[in-house]
Scaffold this active site. Structure first.
Site, PDB file in Angstrom:
ATOM      1  N   ARG A   1       0.819  -1.222   0.000  1.00 17.26           N
ATOM      2  CA  ARG A   1       0.000   0.000   0.000  1.00 17.26           C
ATOM      3  C   ARG A   1       0.855   1.276   0.000  1.00 17.26           C
ATOM      4  NH1 ARG A   1      -2.036  -3.557  -1.136  1.00 17.26           N
ATOM      5  NH2 ARG A   1      -3.764  -4.714  -0.251  1.00 17.26           N
TER       6      ARG A   1
ATOM      7  N   SER B   1     -10.470  -0.406   4.077  1.00 20.66           N
ATOM      8  CA  SER B   1      -9.748  -0.892   5.252  1.00 20.66           C
ATOM      9  C   SER B   1      -9.161   0.286   6.019  1.00 20.66           C
ATOM     10  CB  SER B   1      -8.610  -1.815   4.843  1.00 20.66           C
ATOM     11  OG  SER B   1      -9.140  -2.943   4.195  1.00 20.66           O
TER      12      SER B   1
ATOM     13  N   GLU C   1      -4.358   2.875   7.194  1.00 22.60           N
ATOM     14  CA  GLU C   1      -4.331   2.804   5.726  1.00 22.60           C
ATOM     15  C   GLU C   1      -5.149   3.967   5.145  1.00 22.60           C
ATOM     16  OE1 GLU C   1      -4.846  -1.080   3.956  1.00 22.60           O
ATOM     17  OE2 GLU C   1      -5.815  -0.198   2.207  1.00 22.60           O
TER      18      GLU C   1
HETATM   19  C1  LIG Z   1     -15.507  -0.550   0.066  1.00 21.64           C
HETATM   20  C2  LIG Z   1     -14.034  -0.283  -0.197  1.00 21.64           C
HETATM   21  C3  LIG Z   1     -13.186  -1.345  -0.492  1.00 21.64           C
HETATM   22  C4  LIG Z   1     -11.830  -1.117  -0.727  1.00 21.64           C
HETATM   23  N1  LIG Z   1     -11.034  -2.182  -1.012  1.00 21.64           N
HETATM   24  C5  LIG Z   1      -9.717  -1.977  -1.239  1.00 21.64           C
HETATM   25  C6  LIG Z   1      -8.848  -3.081  -1.537  1.00 21.64           C
HETATM   26  O1  LIG Z   1      -9.266  -4.227  -1.602  1.00 21.64           O
HETATM   27  N2  LIG Z   1      -7.536  -2.820  -1.750  1.00 21.64           N
HETATM   28  C7  LIG Z   1      -7.034  -1.547  -1.697  1.00 21.64           C
HETATM   29  O2  LIG Z   1      -5.826  -1.376  -1.902  1.00 21.64           O
HETATM   30  N3  LIG Z   1      -7.826  -0.489  -1.401  1.00 21.64           N
HETATM   31  C8  LIG Z   1      -9.139  -0.671  -1.183  1.00 21.64           C
HETATM   32  N4  LIG Z   1      -9.947   0.399  -0.877  1.00 21.64           N
HETATM   33  C9  LIG Z   1      -9.352   1.750  -0.731  1.00 21.64           C
HETATM   34  C10 LIG Z   1      -9.324   2.607  -2.006  1.00 21.64           C
HETATM   35  O3  LIG Z   1     -10.375   2.263  -2.880  1.00 21.64           O
HETATM   36  C11 LIG Z   1      -7.977   2.475  -2.734  1.00 21.64           C
HETATM   37  O4  LIG Z   1      -6.918   2.862  -1.896  1.00 21.64           O
HETATM   38  C12 LIG Z   1      -7.940   3.348  -4.005  1.00 21.64           C
HETATM   39  O5  LIG Z   1      -6.803   3.012  -4.741  1.00 21.64           O
HETATM   40  C13 LIG Z   1      -7.912   4.846  -3.692  1.00 21.64           C
HETATM   41  O6  LIG Z   1      -8.176   5.527  -4.906  1.00 21.64           O
HETATM   42  P1  LIG Z   1      -8.903   6.943  -4.917  1.00 21.64           P
HETATM   43  O7  LIG Z   1      -8.859   7.421  -6.322  1.00 21.64           O
HETATM   44  O8  LIG Z   1     -10.254   6.867  -4.308  1.00 21.64           O
HETATM   45  O9  LIG Z   1      -7.922   7.768  -3.998  1.00 21.64           O
HETATM   46  P2  LIG Z   1      -8.323   8.873  -2.903  1.00 21.64           P
HETATM   47  O10 LIG Z   1      -9.056   8.199  -1.796  1.00 21.64           O
HETATM   48  O11 LIG Z   1      -8.959  10.031  -3.553  1.00 21.64           O
HETATM   49  O12 LIG Z   1      -6.867   9.296  -2.392  1.00 21.64           O
HETATM   50  C14 LIG Z   1      -6.070   8.415  -1.629  1.00 21.64           C
HETATM   51  C15 LIG Z   1      -4.682   9.048  -1.464  1.00 21.64           C
HETATM   52  O13 LIG Z   1      -4.035   9.065  -2.723  1.00 21.64           O
HETATM   53  C16 LIG Z   1      -3.732  10.408  -3.113  1.00 21.64           C
HETATM   54  N5  LIG Z   1      -3.996  10.478  -4.563  1.00 21.64           N
HETATM   55  C17 LIG Z   1      -5.149  10.172  -5.217  1.00 21.64           C
HETATM   56  N6  LIG Z   1      -4.995  10.323  -6.538  1.00 21.64           N
HETATM   57  C18 LIG Z   1      -3.720  10.748  -6.725  1.00 21.64           C
HETATM   58  C19 LIG Z   1      -2.938  11.073  -7.880  1.00 21.64           C
HETATM   59  N7  LIG Z   1      -3.445  11.025  -9.118  1.00 21.64           N
HETATM   60  N8  LIG Z   1      -1.648  11.450  -7.690  1.00 21.64           N
HETATM   61  C20 LIG Z   1      -1.127  11.532  -6.435  1.00 21.64           C
HETATM   62  N9  LIG Z   1      -1.793  11.253  -5.327  1.00 21.64           N
HETATM   63  C21 LIG Z   1      -3.081  10.845  -5.469  1.00 21.64           C
HETATM   64  C22 LIG Z   1      -4.639  11.308  -2.304  1.00 21.64           C
HETATM   65  O14 LIG Z   1      -4.065  12.580  -2.111  1.00 21.64           O
HETATM   66  C23 LIG Z   1      -4.734  10.513  -0.997  1.00 21.64           C
HETATM   67  O15 LIG Z   1      -3.608  10.741  -0.178  1.00 21.64           O
HETATM   68  C24 LIG Z   1     -11.314   0.201  -0.661  1.00 21.64           C
HETATM   69  C25 LIG Z   1     -12.173   1.282  -0.361  1.00 21.64           C
HETATM   70  C26 LIG Z   1     -13.518   1.036  -0.144  1.00 21.64           C
HETATM   71  C27 LIG Z   1     -14.430   2.199   0.176  1.00 21.64           C
END
Ligand SMILES: Cc1cc2nc3c(=O)[nH]c(=O)nc-3n(C[C@H](O)[C@H](O)[C@H](O)COP(=O)(O)OP(=O)(O)OC[C@H]3O[C@@H](n4cnc5c(N)ncnc54)[C@H](O)[C@@H]3O)c2cc1C
Length: 250
Positions: A127, A176, A246
């Site tokens: 992660r 998570s 996380e």
């Molecule tokens: C129901 C549910 C299930 C999930 N299951 C998983 C799983 O199985 N495995 C897993 O790894 N995660 C899981 N997640 C967490 C999440 O979906 C992942 O971490 C996902 O990759 C985050 O993407 P996001 O675009 O929503 O990022 P955001 O939540 O918008 O941002 C997360 C972080 O990344 C940074 N960020 C976002 N985009 C960029 C970019 N383009 N450049 C630089 N920094 C950036 C943000 O500033 C922040 O610090 C889950 C979440 C939910 C709600």
């Protein structure tokens, strides 16, 4: 990019987020402006390679790759974030993660310059990606391997059904809350410490999966944080394990 540069010039803080699926935002809000990558959705399909912008939906990309019989993103079908967020978080599940697919990443650095980082210049761990907090991912090139279409789609279907069974998808949550400590699962530890179902304000430790905190209606970020701190303290006392968060708190 222009909005970010203007904000820099005007000395206004700028926060970049993807789809916000892994975020807990302070109740007071954030100073400055928040930029989402959702408009960066261009995609170019090549021969087992894809050039894709940061705002593209990861789950959609996984499904589309699977339909082509391309293997690599089977793990990602139910992950609700953007491609950029998945690169920065090195998103993963069920033994898979983003890192092995990544050939290069084009990112905007804090000094306003663009750089294409080859895979060899990037470090990934559980992660985490070395670009986190250093640069903003704008696009990436991913490489897949040839697979069996039906098999890939079946794996995705199974993964999705596992999520529906074990994750509280019916209530708002940020995925998570804690990272799994080496050789163990955060959910197992939290449940063993007796936290399943416990609440502070509108924030509740999910009764389905103890590593998820759900909003039962009127949760404040401060409720979620208080619950997280209590859980961390208790798991430390009971099992000697320091749970690392996380979820990203902004
Ligand atoms: C129901 C549910 C299930 C999930 N299951 C998983 C799983 O199985 N495995 C897993 O790894 N995660 C899981 N997640 C967490 C999440 O979906 C992942 O971490 C996902 O990759 C985050 O993407 P996001 O675009 O929503 O990022 P955001 O939540 O918008 O941002 C997360 C972080 O990344 C940074 N960020 C976002 N985009 C960029 C970019 N383009 N450049 C630089 N920094 C950036 C943000 O500033 C922040 O610090 C889950 C979440 C939910 C709600």
């Amino acid at each position: 990019m222009i909005a970010w540069q203007r904000a820099q010039q005007a000395k206004i803080p700028a926060w970049l987020i993807g789809r916000g699926s892994n975020l807990l935002i302070a109740d007071e809000g954030l100073p400055g402006i928040v930029l989402m990558t959702t408009a960066l959705r261009a995609i170019q399909w090549g021969e087992y390679r894809v050039q894709v912008e940061a705002g593209y939906s990861l789950a959609r990309l996984a499904q589309e790759a699977g339909e082509r019989g391309w293997s690599g993103l089977e793990f990602a079908r139910g992950i609700p974030g953007s491609v950029g967020g998945a690169v920065i978080m090195n998103a993963g599940a069920y033994g898979g993660e983003m890192a092995p697919l990544i050939r290069n990443v084009t990112a905007l650095r804090a000094d306003g310059t663009l750089k294409k980082f080859e895979r060899s210049e990037l470090e990934f761990a559980y992660r985490s990606c070395s670009l986190r907090g250093q640069a903003w991912v704008l696009e990436t090139q991913l490489e897949f391997s040839a697979g069996d279409r039906e098999q890939i789609l079946n794996i995705m279907k199974e993964n999705l059904s596992r999520r529906t069974t074990y994750q509280p998808l019916e209530k708002p949550n940020a995925g998570s809350v804690f990272r799994n400590p080496p050789g163990d699962s955060a959910g197992r530890l939290i449940e063993a410490a007796g936290w399943k179902g416990k609440s502070i304000g509108g924030a509740q430790v999910s009764t389905k999966h103890a590593n998820f905190i759900v909003n039962t209606g009127n949760a404040k970020a401060k409720d979620v944080l208080a619950l997280m701190e209590d859980i961390q303290r208790d798991v430390q006392v009971k099992f000697g394990v320091t749970l690392q968060t996380e979820v990203a708190y902004l």
